[in-house]
Motif scaffolding. Structure first.
Motif, short mmCIF file in Angstrom:
data_model
loop_
_atom_site.label_atom_id
_atom_site.label_comp_id
_atom_site.label_asym_id
_atom_site.label_seq_id
_atom_site.Cartn_x
_atom_site.Cartn_y
_atom_site.Cartn_z
N LYS A 167 -2.10 13.20 4.90
CA LYS A 167 -1.40 14.47 5.10
C LYS A 167 -0.95 14.97 3.74
CE LYS A 167 2.47 16.65 7.47
NZ LYS A 167 3.82 16.50 8.03
N GLY A 168 -1.20 16.24 3.45
CA GLY A 168 -0.81 16.82 2.16
C GLY A 168 -1.34 15.98 1.01
N TRP B 100 13.48 11.89 6.17
CA TRP B 100 12.67 11.39 7.29
C TRP B 100 13.03 11.99 8.65
CZ3 TRP B 100 8.20 8.81 7.49
CH2 TRP B 100 7.75 8.19 6.32
N SER C 19 -0.75 10.92 10.77
CA SER C 19 -0.63 11.39 9.38
C SER C 19 -0.95 10.27 8.41
CB SER C 19 0.80 11.87 9.10
OG SER C 19 1.15 12.93 9.94
N ARG D 40 10.73 14.44 10.32
CA ARG D 40 9.41 13.84 10.55
C ARG D 40 9.46 12.87 11.74
NH1 ARG D 40 6.19 14.78 5.87
NH2 ARG D 40 7.40 15.38 4.06
N ALA E 197 4.86 12.74 -5.62
CA ALA E 197 4.14 13.89 -5.06
C ALA E 197 4.79 14.43 -3.79
CB ALA E 197 2.67 13.52 -4.80
N ALA F 218 6.48 12.65 -1.54
CA ALA F 218 6.51 11.69 -0.43
C ALA F 218 7.96 11.46 0.00
CB ALA F 218 5.89 10.37 -0.88
N PRO F 219 8.22 11.44 1.33
CA PRO F 219 9.58 11.13 1.78
C PRO F 219 9.94 9.71 1.34
CG PRO F 219 8.02 11.14 3.64
CD PRO F 219 7.28 11.66 2.44
N GLN G 20 -4.62 6.48 4.86
CA GLN G 20 -4.19 5.10 4.63
C GLN G 20 -4.96 4.13 5.51
OE1 GLN G 20 -2.01 4.38 2.10
NE2 GLN G 20 -2.27 6.55 1.70
N MET H 214 -0.86 12.91 0.50
CA MET H 214 -1.14 11.51 0.87
C MET H 214 -2.57 11.39 1.40
SD MET H 214 0.77 8.90 3.51
CE MET H 214 0.82 10.05 4.90
N GLN I 218 0.79 -1.24 0.00
CA GLN I 218 0.00 0.00 0.00
C GLN I 218 0.82 1.29 0.00
OE1 GLN I 218 -3.55 -0.21 2.48
NE2 GLN I 218 -3.44 1.99 2.86
N CYS I 219 2.07 1.24 0.37
CA CYS I 219 2.83 2.48 0.55
C CYS I 219 3.91 2.66 -0.52
CB CYS I 219 3.49 2.53 1.92
SG CYS I 219 2.49 1.82 3.24
N CYS J 282 4.04 5.15 -3.67
CA CYS J 282 4.46 6.55 -3.55
C CYS J 282 5.82 6.69 -2.89
CB CYS J 282 3.44 7.34 -2.72
SG CYS J 282 1.84 7.49 -3.53
N HIS J 283 6.07 5.88 -1.84
CA HIS J 283 7.25 6.15 -1.02
C HIS J 283 8.55 5.59 -1.59
CE1 HIS J 283 5.61 8.32 2.45
NE2 HIS J 283 4.48 7.68 2.17
N MET K 18 9.01 1.94 7.74
CA MET K 18 9.56 3.01 6.91
C MET K 18 10.48 3.93 7.70
SD MET K 18 7.20 4.94 4.12
CE MET K 18 5.57 4.41 4.56
C1 HEC Z 1 -0.55 8.58 -2.83
C2 HEC Z 1 0.83 8.47 -2.41
C3 HEC Z 1 1.11 7.94 -1.04
C4 HEC Z 1 0.80 6.69 -0.53
C5 HEC Z 1 0.07 5.54 -1.21
C6 HEC Z 1 1.33 6.67 0.81
N1 HEC Z 1 1.91 7.87 1.11
FE1 HEC Z 1 2.74 8.37 2.87
N2 HEC Z 1 3.18 10.23 2.16
C7 HEC Z 1 2.88 10.67 0.89
C8 HEC Z 1 3.25 12.07 0.79
C9 HEC Z 1 3.09 12.95 -0.45
C10 HEC Z 1 3.76 12.45 2.05
C11 HEC Z 1 4.25 13.84 2.49
C12 HEC Z 1 3.07 14.55 3.10
C13 HEC Z 1 3.40 15.95 3.59
O1 HEC Z 1 4.24 16.09 4.47
O2 HEC Z 1 2.76 16.88 3.07
C14 HEC Z 1 3.71 11.27 2.88
C15 HEC Z 1 4.14 11.23 4.20
C16 HEC Z 1 4.09 10.12 5.01
C17 HEC Z 1 4.52 10.07 6.39
C18 HEC Z 1 5.12 11.23 7.17
C19 HEC Z 1 3.98 11.96 7.85
C20 HEC Z 1 4.42 13.13 8.69
O3 HEC Z 1 3.72 13.41 9.68
O4 HEC Z 1 5.42 13.77 8.37
C21 HEC Z 1 4.31 8.81 6.85
C22 HEC Z 1 4.57 8.28 8.23
C23 HEC Z 1 3.71 8.07 5.76
N3 HEC Z 1 3.60 8.88 4.66
C24 HEC Z 1 3.35 6.76 5.85
C25 HEC Z 1 2.70 6.06 4.84
C26 HEC Z 1 2.27 4.69 4.99
C27 HEC Z 1 2.47 3.84 6.22
C28 HEC Z 1 1.68 4.35 3.80
C29 HEC Z 1 1.07 3.02 3.42
C30 HEC Z 1 0.18 2.40 4.36
C31 HEC Z 1 1.75 5.53 2.94
N4 HEC Z 1 2.37 6.53 3.60
C32 HEC Z 1 1.23 5.58 1.65
C33 HEC Z 1 2.30 9.94 -0.13
C34 HEC Z 1 1.81 8.67 0.01
#
Ligand code: HEC
Length: 168
Positions: free
Chosen positions: A127-128, A108, A122, A111, A97, A99-100, A133, A130, A87-88, A91-92, A150
């Motif tokens: 968040k933003g 990271w 988040s 964060r 977009a 994503a870290p 989830q 994202m 699931q992650c 993007c990650h 992560m």
């Molecule tokens: C659609 C794309 C996408 C998916 C799928 C995605 N992320 Fe993210 N994620 C992002 C983006 C973009 C950011 C940065 C958001 C921001 O800081 O504005 C982010 C940031 C984060 C952060 C940092 C949040 C913070 O408070 O700084 C975490 C933790 C995270 N994602 C966990 C996950 C996990 C766990 C999954 C899967 C279960 C996941 N992400 C799936 C795009 C995604």
């Protein structure tokens, strides 16, 4: 029909077109907004060709909620790595977009300093760029494991989240 026309301009009785216009604005527009919102909200549920009060409709709804609960209770929780891959990663891995990126300590560090609860919130709520989830194929505990997976791959030292009682 010039009588109507003149009346409309002298501030007298409203003309038929004006009344129709206001009728549409006051009744029809909210009606379509409400019905389209409702159909959007239910568009992903199984469409059932019965009125809402039909017992089979109720059964379907209960079945749907019930099966979600079964999913969370019956199977072994997925590991953070499995959840991440499913699931992650989309993007990650590439940093879509903004994503870290996975394993990128620089992206990271700041964060991770905010703490596990902030990161988890988040991830669960979004968040933003994202989206949320949580509430999907994985329960909150599993999303938490993915967060830790992560964060720790990027230099974090977060402890493995505790398995909640309800998920046992
Ligand atoms: C659609 C794309 C996408 C998916 C799928 C995605 N992320 Fe993210 N994620 C992002 C983006 C973009 C950011 C940065 C958001 C921001 O800081 O504005 C982010 C940031 C984060 C952060 C940092 C949040 C913070 O408070 O700084 C975490 C933790 C995270 N994602 C966990 C996950 C996990 C766990 C999954 C899967 C279960 C996941 N992400 C799936 C795009 C995604």
């Amino acid at each position: 029909m010039s009588a109507h026309h003149e009346e409309a301009h002298t501030g007298g009785k409203k003309s038929i077109p004006q009344i129709l216009f206001w009728f549409v604005l006051v009744f029809a527009v909210p009606y379509f907004v409400v019905t389209s919102v409702i159909s959007l909200g239910f568009s992903d549920s199984k469409s059932v060709p019965y009125p809402a009060s039909h017992p089979e409709v109720t059964a379907k709804r209960i079945e749907k909620v019930g099966s979600v609960e079964m999913k969370a209770v019956d199977r072994e929780p997925k590991s953070g790595e499995e959840v991440y891959a499913a699931q992650c990663a989309a993007c990650h891995t590439a940093g879509v977009a903004g994503a870290p990126k996975f394993g990128d300590a620089g992206a990271w560090a700041a964060r991770i300093k905010n703490g596990y609860e902030t990161l988890l919130t988040s991830a669960l709520k979004g968040k933003g760029a994202m989206g949320a989830q949580g509430g999907g194929a994985f329960n909150d505990f599993e999303i938490g494991r993915a967060v830790v997976h992560m964060a720790n791959a990027a230099g974090g030292k977060l402890p493995e989240p505790k398995k909640p009682e309800a998920a046992k």
